[in-house]
Design a protein around this motif. Sequence first.
Motif, PDB file in Angstrom:
ATOM      1  N   ALA A  25     -14.414   5.711  25.190  1.00 26.45           N
ATOM      2  CA  ALA A  25     -14.308   4.421  25.267  1.00 26.45           C
ATOM      3  C   ALA A  25     -14.800   4.047  26.518  1.00 26.45           C
ATOM      4  CB  ALA A  25     -12.978   4.123  24.952  1.00 26.45           C
ATOM      5  N   ALA A  26     -14.541   4.778  27.672  1.00 23.24           N
ATOM      6  CA  ALA A  26     -15.003   4.387  29.170  1.00 23.24           C
ATOM      7  C   ALA A  26     -16.387   4.161  29.063  1.00 23.24           C
ATOM      8  CB  ALA A  26     -14.408   5.105  30.065  1.00 23.24           C
ATOM      9  N   GLN A  27     -17.060   5.325  28.318  1.00 27.00           N
ATOM     10  CA  GLN A  27     -18.836   5.179  28.448  1.00 27.00           C
ATOM     11  C   GLN A  27     -19.151   4.048  27.619  1.00 27.00           C
ATOM     12  OE1 GLN A  27     -18.699   9.809  27.272  1.00 27.00           O
ATOM     13  NE2 GLN A  27     -20.755   9.482  28.023  1.00 27.00           N
ATOM     14  N   VAL A  28     -18.528   3.661  26.449  1.00 28.64           N
ATOM     15  CA  VAL A  28     -19.089   2.652  25.930  1.00 28.64           C
ATOM     16  C   VAL A  28     -18.844   1.393  26.665  1.00 28.64           C
ATOM     17  CG1 VAL A  28     -18.389   1.169  23.616  1.00 28.64           C
ATOM     18  CG2 VAL A  28     -18.546   3.765  23.558  1.00 28.64           C
ATOM     19  N   SER A  29     -17.645   1.248  27.214  1.00 28.21           N
ATOM     20  CA  SER A  29     -17.585  -0.115  28.084  1.00 28.21           C
ATOM     21  C   SER A  29     -18.452   0.196  29.284  1.00 28.21           C
ATOM     22  CB  SER A  29     -16.218  -0.207  28.509  1.00 28.21           C
ATOM     23  OG  SER A  29     -15.990   1.004  29.498  1.00 28.21           O
ATOM     24  N   ALA A  30     -19.136   1.175  29.631  1.00 27.77           N
ATOM     25  CA  ALA A  30     -19.890   1.109  30.606  1.00 27.77           C
ATOM     26  C   ALA A  30     -21.365   0.988  30.149  1.00 27.77           C
ATOM     27  CB  ALA A  30     -19.828   2.507  31.652  1.00 27.77           C
ATOM     28  N   GLY A  31     -21.720   0.756  28.825  1.00 23.87           N
ATOM     29  CA  GLY A  31     -23.005   0.499  28.263  1.00 23.87           C
ATOM     30  C   GLY A  31     -23.625   1.465  27.455  1.00 23.87           C
ATOM     31  N   ASP A  32     -23.154   2.761  27.190  1.00 19.80           N
ATOM     32  CA  ASP A  32     -23.568   3.851  26.492  1.00 19.80           C
ATOM     33  C   ASP A  32     -23.019   3.441  24.927  1.00 19.80           C
ATOM     34  OD1 ASP A  32     -24.871   6.003  25.296  1.00 19.80           O
ATOM     35  OD2 ASP A  32     -23.645   7.501  26.833  1.00 19.80           O
ATOM     36  N   ARG A  33     -23.849   2.777  24.147  1.00 17.03           N
ATOM     37  CA  ARG A  33     -23.565   2.706  22.873  1.00 17.03           C
ATOM     38  C   ARG A  33     -23.391   3.612  21.837  1.00 17.03           C
ATOM     39  NH1 ARG A  33     -21.080  -1.634  25.246  1.00 17.03           N
ATOM     40  NH2 ARG A  33     -22.503  -3.245  25.684  1.00 17.03           N
ATOM     41  N   SER A  34     -24.204   4.944  22.191  1.00 18.50           N
ATOM     42  CA  SER A  34     -24.659   5.977  21.474  1.00 18.50           C
ATOM     43  C   SER A  34     -23.557   7.191  21.477  1.00 18.50           C
ATOM     44  CB  SER A  34     -25.843   6.680  21.700  1.00 18.50           C
ATOM     45  OG  SER A  34     -25.898   7.085  23.233  1.00 18.50           O
ATOM     46  N   ARG A  86     -16.453   4.866  14.215  1.00 19.77           N
ATOM     47  CA  ARG A  86     -17.255   4.012  13.433  1.00 19.77           C
ATOM     48  C   ARG A  86     -17.393   2.597  14.203  1.00 19.77           C
ATOM     49  NH1 ARG A  86     -13.495   5.770   9.262  1.00 19.77           N
ATOM     50  NH2 ARG A  86     -11.833   4.289   9.903  1.00 19.77           N
ATOM     51  N   MET A  87     -16.348   2.453  15.095  1.00 21.64           N
ATOM     52  CA  MET A  87     -16.446   1.201  16.023  1.00 21.64           C
ATOM     53  C   MET A  87     -17.672   1.372  16.956  1.00 21.64           C
ATOM     54  SD  MET A  87     -13.816   0.165  18.999  1.00 21.64           S
ATOM     55  CE  MET A  87     -14.642   1.520  19.972  1.00 21.64           C
ATOM     56  N   ALA A  88     -17.823   2.398  17.642  1.00 26.29           N
ATOM     57  CA  ALA A  88     -18.884   2.772  18.197  1.00 26.29           C
ATOM     58  C   ALA A  88     -20.288   2.517  17.675  1.00 26.29           C
ATOM     59  CB  ALA A  88     -19.086   4.219  18.740  1.00 26.29           C
ATOM     60  N   TYR A 102     -24.611  -3.792  16.254  1.00 22.78           N
ATOM     61  CA  TYR A 102     -24.782  -5.312  16.602  1.00 22.78           C
ATOM     62  C   TYR A 102     -25.408  -5.496  17.884  1.00 22.78           C
ATOM     63  CZ  TYR A 102     -21.772  -6.294  12.801  1.00 22.78           C
ATOM     64  OH  TYR A 102     -21.015  -6.458  11.408  1.00 22.78           O
ATOM     65  N   GLU A 103     -25.278  -4.393  18.635  1.00 20.58           N
ATOM     66  CA  GLU A 103     -26.025  -4.498  19.901  1.00 20.58           C
ATOM     67  C   GLU A 103     -27.738  -4.598  19.954  1.00 20.58           C
ATOM     68  OE1 GLU A 103     -26.357  -4.833  24.056  1.00 20.58           O
ATOM     69  OE2 GLU A 103     -24.636  -5.094  22.739  1.00 20.58           O
ATOM     70  N   ARG A 104     -28.095  -3.585  18.908  1.00 23.99           N
ATOM     71  CA  ARG A 104     -29.428  -3.560  18.370  1.00 23.99           C
ATOM     72  C   ARG A 104     -29.818  -4.957  17.765  1.00 23.99           C
ATOM     73  NH1 ARG A 104     -29.168   0.907  16.347  1.00 23.99           N
ATOM     74  NH2 ARG A 104     -28.880   0.261  14.053  1.00 23.99           N
ATOM     75  N   GLU A 105     -28.980  -5.359  16.856  1.00 25.26           N
ATOM     76  CA  GLU A 105     -29.504  -6.442  16.100  1.00 25.26           C
ATOM     77  C   GLU A 105     -29.286  -7.641  17.157  1.00 25.26           C
ATOM     78  OE1 GLU A 105     -26.286  -8.072  13.456  1.00 25.26           O
ATOM     79  OE2 GLU A 105     -27.720  -7.984  11.736  1.00 25.26           O
TER      80      GLU A 105
END
Length: 386
Positions: A118-127, A148-150, A156-159
Amino acid sequence: MTRRIVSQLLMLAGLTTLITMAVGLAAYYAATYYQVYDASWRMPPKVRTEIQHLLATNQRGSDRFFELYDKYGSTSMGISDLRFMAIIAVISIGAGGSVAVVLARRISRPITAVAQAAAQVSAGDRSVRVEKGRTSGEVGALIDSFNRMAAEIEFYERERTVLTAGIAHELRTPLTILKGRLHGLTDGVIDPATGEADRLLRQVGHLSRLVEDLRTLSHADAGELGLDHRRIQIDEVLRATITDLQASARQADVTLHGVFASGRMSGDPVRLTQIFMNLLTNAIKHAPPGSTVTIAMRGKGSFMVVDVLDEGEGFATDEESQLFMPFWRGSADKRQGRPGSGLGLALAAKLAEAHGGRITARNRTDRSGAHFSAWLPLLKPSAGRP
């Protein structure tokens, strides 16, 4: 999930307590047998034989037994009671603590992995994704939900990126034209009497349609799209749409062939017209000259299905999931330079969802071409009516 984790922690505490008690009982019995062994070892053979006889004849509680035991038994174990208790405590804590650490790490490891991801996702790593492994129960469900959330955030980020780039691209062309023509008018290079005003108005109209489509799309995404619901005949709306597009079809040398069934629904006739208009415009654009676009209506359970089939190239299998993304355009469209903003299918899909329906797409199996289907809910018949 919280209850399950609390239950696991309570089980962990109970297991640690049981292990500690088991070690303590084992140490107690070991100490007792040690005392008996120590007392027997220092007894004369004749007294040892008498003790064994008393034990064999079930006279453990007799006066003679205690007399002999008190006489030859030791009042200490050879080590102090305090040291003995310390050894028992160390063994108990070591055994129980080891089990507790192993189980606690097993419980906390996947939760820690989710927190780090979750910390990585919040830092910008969506993968980033969390490996589930053999984790099950509520913690396994937590990992599945996070993944699923990630994935949805990444999608949505890509969209959003595609949408932003598409808006910039679609706005740049008409704005550049407007800017250049207006500069020409201002500098006197372009004669305003040559129909220049009409050309500028067409560009403004294109911009207005684009802005209106974007506004409709954003409202539909937010669930705030207002619909003017009425009882309507779906086939009548479709027939009117086909009539409006006949001129465009003839210009593209494409024949529109309709097969209609009758069905009533509660919907917004203007928005339904947009759905059919966008699907048919897309089919005409991809249909080769001299071909036919087939429009068929059929009932399917509680839905009326409007099928639109063209005889073009179809779409690549890996592009199917992107067909309804705003501003996305297929490789064939880019290669052949077909016009369009890439909003038509996305808008049609959102409007169908707003009516409680959906739009599906697949390639034709009988020949080349694409097959789009709009599923629209039929009006349920009132009680006492056919």
